[in-house]
Write a protein that holds these residues in place. Sequence first.
Motif, PDB file in Angstrom:
ATOM      1  N   VAL A  96       0.873  -1.211  -0.093  1.00 44.65           N
ATOM      2  CA  VAL A  96      -0.073  -0.046   0.075  1.00 44.65           C
ATOM      3  C   VAL A  96       1.112   1.286  -0.066  1.00 44.65           C
ATOM      4  CG1 VAL A  96      -0.130   0.071   2.432  1.00 44.65           C
ATOM      5  CG2 VAL A  96      -1.992   1.121   1.152  1.00 44.65           C
ATOM      6  N   SER A  97       0.560   2.135  -0.666  1.00 48.72           N
ATOM      7  CA  SER A  97       0.917   3.411  -0.860  1.00 48.72           C
ATOM      8  C   SER A  97       0.446   4.663  -0.894  1.00 48.72           C
ATOM      9  CB  SER A  97       2.265   3.458  -2.033  1.00 48.72           C
ATOM     10  OG  SER A  97       1.607   3.264  -3.213  1.00 48.72           O
ATOM     11  N   SER A  98       0.808   5.935  -0.738  1.00 54.36           N
ATOM     12  CA  SER A  98       0.303   7.290  -0.893  1.00 54.36           C
ATOM     13  C   SER A  98       0.877   8.077  -1.347  1.00 54.36           C
ATOM     14  CB  SER A  98      -0.532   7.633   0.525  1.00 54.36           C
ATOM     15  OG  SER A  98      -1.048   8.656   0.610  1.00 54.36           O
ATOM     16  N   SER A  99       0.406   8.928  -2.509  1.00 58.85           N
ATOM     17  CA  SER A  99       1.014  10.214  -2.734  1.00 58.85           C
ATOM     18  C   SER A  99       0.794  11.254  -1.748  1.00 58.85           C
ATOM     19  CB  SER A  99       0.659  10.553  -4.273  1.00 58.85           C
ATOM     20  OG  SER A  99      -0.942  10.916  -4.302  1.00 58.85           O
ATOM     21  N   SER A 100      -0.089  11.201  -0.847  1.00 57.81           N
ATOM     22  CA  SER A 100      -0.292  12.355   0.280  1.00 57.81           C
ATOM     23  C   SER A 100       0.618  12.157   1.167  1.00 57.81           C
ATOM     24  CB  SER A 100      -1.770  11.809   0.892  1.00 57.81           C
ATOM     25  OG  SER A 100      -2.931  12.068  -0.229  1.00 57.81           O
ATOM     26  N   PHE A 101       1.291  11.034   1.633  1.00 53.35           N
ATOM     27  CA  PHE A 101       2.513  10.936   2.656  1.00 53.35           C
ATOM     28  C   PHE A 101       3.070   9.815   2.268  1.00 53.35           C
ATOM     29  CE2 PHE A 101      -1.203   8.968   4.484  1.00 53.35           C
ATOM     30  CZ  PHE A 101      -0.603   8.093   5.359  1.00 53.35           C
ATOM     31  N   THR A 102       4.417   9.716   2.739  1.00 50.77           N
ATOM     32  CA  THR A 102       5.315   8.738   2.600  1.00 50.77           C
ATOM     33  C   THR A 102       5.305   7.729   3.920  1.00 50.77           C
ATOM     34  OG1 THR A 102       6.970   9.889   3.295  1.00 50.77           O
ATOM     35  CG2 THR A 102       6.594   9.598   0.837  1.00 50.77           C
ATOM     36  N   ASP A 103       5.545   6.621   3.794  1.00 48.35           N
ATOM     37  CA  ASP A 103       5.791   5.804   5.202  1.00 48.35           C
ATOM     38  C   ASP A 103       6.826   6.419   5.930  1.00 48.35           C
ATOM     39  OD1 ASP A 103       5.042   3.722   6.772  1.00 48.35           O
ATOM     40  OD2 ASP A 103       6.371   2.315   5.805  1.00 48.35           O
ATOM     41  N   GLY A 148      -4.595 -10.843   4.386  1.00 44.14           N
ATOM     42  CA  GLY A 148      -3.220 -10.045   4.468  1.00 44.14           C
ATOM     43  C   GLY A 148      -3.463  -8.438   4.664  1.00 44.14           C
ATOM     44  N   ALA A 149      -2.638  -7.806   5.245  1.00 42.08           N
ATOM     45  CA  ALA A 149      -2.504  -6.519   5.512  1.00 42.08           C
ATOM     46  C   ALA A 149      -1.245  -5.727   5.290  1.00 42.08           C
ATOM     47  CB  ALA A 149      -3.282  -6.142   7.047  1.00 42.08           C
ATOM     48  N   GLN A 150      -1.194  -4.546   5.125  1.00 41.92           N
ATOM     49  CA  GLN A 150      -0.082  -3.819   5.036  1.00 41.92           C
ATOM     50  C   GLN A 150      -0.365  -2.444   5.545  1.00 41.92           C
ATOM     51  OE1 GLN A 150       3.353  -3.298   5.395  1.00 41.92           O
ATOM     52  NE2 GLN A 150       3.048  -5.088   3.959  1.00 41.92           N
ATOM     53  N   SER A 151       0.399  -1.749   6.232  1.00 42.14           N
ATOM     54  CA  SER A 151       0.275  -0.312   6.835  1.00 42.14           C
ATOM     55  C   SER A 151       1.230   0.556   6.449  1.00 42.14           C
ATOM     56  CB  SER A 151       0.272  -0.458   8.337  1.00 42.14           C
ATOM     57  OG  SER A 151      -0.595  -1.375   8.758  1.00 42.14           O
ATOM     58  N   LEU A 152       1.060   1.874   6.176  1.00 42.65           N
ATOM     59  CA  LEU A 152       1.547   3.266   6.009  1.00 42.65           C
ATOM     60  C   LEU A 152       1.608   3.672   7.550  1.00 42.65           C
ATOM     61  CD1 LEU A 152       0.431   4.728   2.835  1.00 42.65           C
ATOM     62  CD2 LEU A 152       2.589   3.536   3.093  1.00 42.65           C
TER      63      LEU A 152
END
Length: 183
Positions: A28-35, A173-177
């Motif tokens: 999972v990724s975001s252009s709003s904030f980085t991990d 499954g799961a993934q976090s930022l």
Amino acid sequence: MNLKPWLFAALLPCTAMAAGPDSAALSVSSSSFTDGGVIALQQVGQDPACGAGEERTPQLSWKNLPAGTQSLALVMFDPDGGKGIGVVHWLAYNIDPQSDGLEEGKGGLTSKALMVGRNSRGTMAYRGPCPPAGDKPHHYALTLIATDLPLGTLPEGLDRSGLMELLQGHALGAQSLVGRYGH
């Protein structure tokens, strides 16, 4: 992401299975904030005490969903908030896994694309970060959960504990930022 084991356990009490040896891992990724980065003012609460943000949901993209994924859920949780007991800022579920993400500002209320559950204030809306002034920056874990539940299975009005209870045995499954915000 560098989370302490007890923190991750508090964020997602359902078991996430790893991807098989022949598949790429869920991401999972975001252009709003980085991990590990700072959450943008666009996502922050609108109250001047929060920094007078726009309270827009972050943009999200995902890929490599586990085989059998039929729906997705999102939880945005601040383990530093609520004087240490945590604050739920956003619950979204019944998300179609055929989409490859959510546009910024498009997930704050229930729509055809997703159902929004109850945040810690009891409202069914996105609640932007708003730690007390002078606190160290809070950590906001945004977790994407792949499930084997068909779209539309989860009922409206769930809070975090209700969602987690219904996801028991259905999380694939799961993934976090993790984003940070303080002022």
